[in-house]
Design a protein around this motif. Structure first.
Motif, short mmCIF file in Angstrom:
data_model
loop_
_atom_site.label_atom_id
_atom_site.label_comp_id
_atom_site.label_asym_id
_atom_site.label_seq_id
_atom_site.Cartn_x
_atom_site.Cartn_y
_atom_site.Cartn_z
N ASP A 143 -1.03 -6.08 1.13
CA ASP A 143 -0.09 -7.19 1.00
C ASP A 143 0.75 -7.31 2.27
OD1 ASP A 143 2.71 -8.28 0.18
OD2 ASP A 143 1.36 -8.91 -1.44
N ARG A 144 0.66 -8.46 2.93
CA ARG A 144 1.39 -8.64 4.20
C ARG A 144 2.90 -8.48 4.04
NH1 ARG A 144 -1.44 -13.59 7.47
NH2 ARG A 144 -3.27 -12.39 8.06
N ALA A 145 3.43 -9.02 2.97
CA ALA A 145 4.88 -8.93 2.76
C ALA A 145 5.30 -7.47 2.58
CB ALA A 145 5.31 -9.76 1.56
N LEU A 146 4.58 -6.74 1.75
CA LEU A 146 4.95 -5.35 1.51
C LEU A 146 4.74 -4.49 2.75
CD1 LEU A 146 3.48 -4.76 -2.06
CD2 LEU A 146 5.86 -5.19 -1.43
N SER A 147 3.64 -4.69 3.44
CA SER A 147 3.38 -3.85 4.62
C SER A 147 4.33 -4.19 5.76
CB SER A 147 1.94 -3.98 5.09
OG SER A 147 1.68 -5.29 5.55
N GLY A 148 4.93 -5.38 5.72
CA GLY A 148 5.84 -5.78 6.78
C GLY A 148 7.31 -5.54 6.50
N PHE A 149 7.65 -5.10 5.28
CA PHE A 149 9.05 -4.82 4.97
C PHE A 149 9.58 -3.77 5.94
CE2 PHE A 149 8.76 -6.15 0.31
CZ PHE A 149 9.60 -7.23 0.49
N VAL A 150 10.82 -3.93 6.36
CA VAL A 150 11.43 -2.96 7.24
C VAL A 150 11.62 -1.64 6.50
CG1 VAL A 150 13.51 -2.42 8.55
CG2 VAL A 150 12.58 -4.72 8.61
N SER A 151 11.96 -1.72 5.24
CA SER A 151 12.25 -0.53 4.44
C SER A 151 11.02 -0.10 3.65
CB SER A 151 13.40 -0.84 3.47
OG SER A 151 13.47 0.14 2.47
N ARG A 152 10.62 1.13 3.85
CA ARG A 152 9.52 1.69 3.07
C ARG A 152 9.93 1.78 1.60
NH1 ARG A 152 4.94 4.67 3.03
NH2 ARG A 152 4.86 6.43 1.60
N ARG A 153 11.20 2.08 1.36
CA ARG A 153 11.71 2.15 -0.01
C ARG A 153 11.51 0.82 -0.72
NH1 ARG A 153 14.94 5.61 -2.39
NH2 ARG A 153 15.57 6.52 -0.41
N THR A 154 11.90 -0.27 -0.07
CA THR A 154 11.75 -1.60 -0.67
C THR A 154 10.28 -1.91 -0.93
OG1 THR A 154 13.76 -2.36 0.41
CG2 THR A 154 12.23 -4.06 -0.35
N ALA A 155 9.43 -1.64 0.04
CA ALA A 155 8.00 -1.89 -0.13
C ALA A 155 7.45 -1.09 -1.31
CB ALA A 155 7.25 -1.55 1.14
N SER A 156 7.83 0.17 -1.39
CA SER A 156 7.33 1.03 -2.46
C SER A 156 7.83 0.57 -3.83
CB SER A 156 7.77 2.48 -2.22
OG SER A 156 7.21 2.98 -1.03
N LEU A 157 9.11 0.27 -3.92
CA LEU A 157 9.68 -0.17 -5.20
C LEU A 157 9.08 -1.51 -5.65
CD1 LEU A 157 13.40 0.90 -4.73
CD2 LEU A 157 11.69 1.94 -6.25
N GLN A 158 8.87 -2.42 -4.70
CA GLN A 158 8.25 -3.70 -5.03
C GLN A 158 6.81 -3.50 -5.50
OE1 GLN A 158 9.23 -7.05 -4.93
NE2 GLN A 158 11.31 -6.24 -4.85
N ALA A 159 6.07 -2.62 -4.83
CA ALA A 159 4.69 -2.36 -5.22
C ALA A 159 4.63 -1.77 -6.62
CB ALA A 159 4.02 -1.41 -4.21
N ILE A 160 5.50 -0.80 -6.91
CA ILE A 160 5.54 -0.20 -8.23
C ILE A 160 5.88 -1.25 -9.29
CG2 ILE A 160 6.80 1.44 -9.70
CD1 ILE A 160 6.91 3.29 -7.15
N ALA A 161 6.86 -2.10 -9.02
CA ALA A 161 7.25 -3.14 -9.98
C ALA A 161 6.10 -4.12 -10.23
CB ALA A 161 8.48 -3.88 -9.48
N ARG A 162 5.40 -4.53 -9.18
CA ARG A 162 4.28 -5.45 -9.36
C ARG A 162 3.17 -4.82 -10.19
NH1 ARG A 162 2.93 -8.21 -3.57
NH2 ARG A 162 5.04 -8.86 -3.01
N LEU A 163 2.87 -3.56 -9.89
CA LEU A 163 1.81 -2.88 -10.63
C LEU A 163 2.20 -2.64 -12.08
CD1 LEU A 163 0.74 -0.43 -7.80
CD2 LEU A 163 -0.68 -2.25 -8.78
N GLN A 164 3.47 -2.34 -12.34
CA GLN A 164 3.93 -2.19 -13.73
C GLN A 164 3.79 -3.51 -14.49
OE1 GLN A 164 7.88 -0.63 -13.01
NE2 GLN A 164 7.26 1.43 -13.64
N ALA A 165 4.08 -4.62 -13.83
CA ALA A 165 3.92 -5.92 -14.47
C ALA A 165 2.46 -6.18 -14.82
CB ALA A 165 4.47 -7.02 -13.57
N LYS A 166 1.55 -5.79 -13.92
CA LYS A 166 0.12 -5.97 -14.21
C LYS A 166 -0.30 -5.11 -15.39
CE LYS A 166 -2.22 -7.52 -10.14
NZ LYS A 166 -3.34 -7.34 -9.25
N ILE A 167 0.16 -3.86 -15.43
CA ILE A 167 -0.17 -2.97 -16.54
C ILE A 167 0.33 -3.58 -17.85
CG2 ILE A 167 0.34 -0.73 -17.59
CD1 ILE A 167 0.39 0.41 -14.69
#
Length: 134
Positions: free
Chosen positions: A99-123
């Motif tokens: 994901d370009r947006a996630l890989s481009g976030f300045v904060s790894r924390r933000t990218a990780s938390l967003q990825a986890i939230a998106r995946l939880q929504a899919k589950i």
């Protein structure tokens, strides 16, 4: 800056730090602390209970990791690590990398938390859909 993983051959963090006594000591302390705080250690993605043998730790921040002439130091704050099942951990990294947006976030924390939230929504969506079909 990118949150994408570098290949192992170019990444001393992955090829050396994650195999160091400093990391294994920090990892053990994290699991003990987490059990004392919450009673049980859960995967941040699927929320399934786990143990040090069944869970991996994902870094939200690497600032506590340093390499000195004498070896690695592991001073990650408790909040800079989170537990994930190996498959869940891989899903988080795959989403961040693709994901370009996630890989481009300045904060790894933000990218990780967003990825986890998106995946939880899919589950949650898949669980809901499967319950409707029953």
């Amino acid at each position: 800056m990118s949150n994408r993983r570098r290949p192992s051959r170019d990444n001393t963090y992955r090829s050396r730090y994650l195999h160091s006594p400093a990391w294994f000591g920090r990892r053990d302390r994290w699991f003990v602390d987490e059990e004392h705080r919450n009673g049980v250690v859960r995967c941040a993605l699927c929320l399934g209970a786990g143990s040090p043998r069944s869970l991996e730790l994902h870094h939200f921040d690497y600032r506590g990791v340093t390499q000195t002439p004498f070896g690695w130091t592991a001073h990650e704050r408790h909040e800079d690590l989170t537990a994930l099942h190996p498959r869940c951990h891989e899903y988080v990294h795959q989403l961040i990398e693709r994901d370009r947006a996630l890989s481009g976030f300045v904060s790894r924390r933000t990218a990780s938390l967003q990825a986890i939230a998106r995946l939880q929504a899919k589950i949650a969506h898949y669980i809901e859909a499967s319950l409707e079909q029953q």
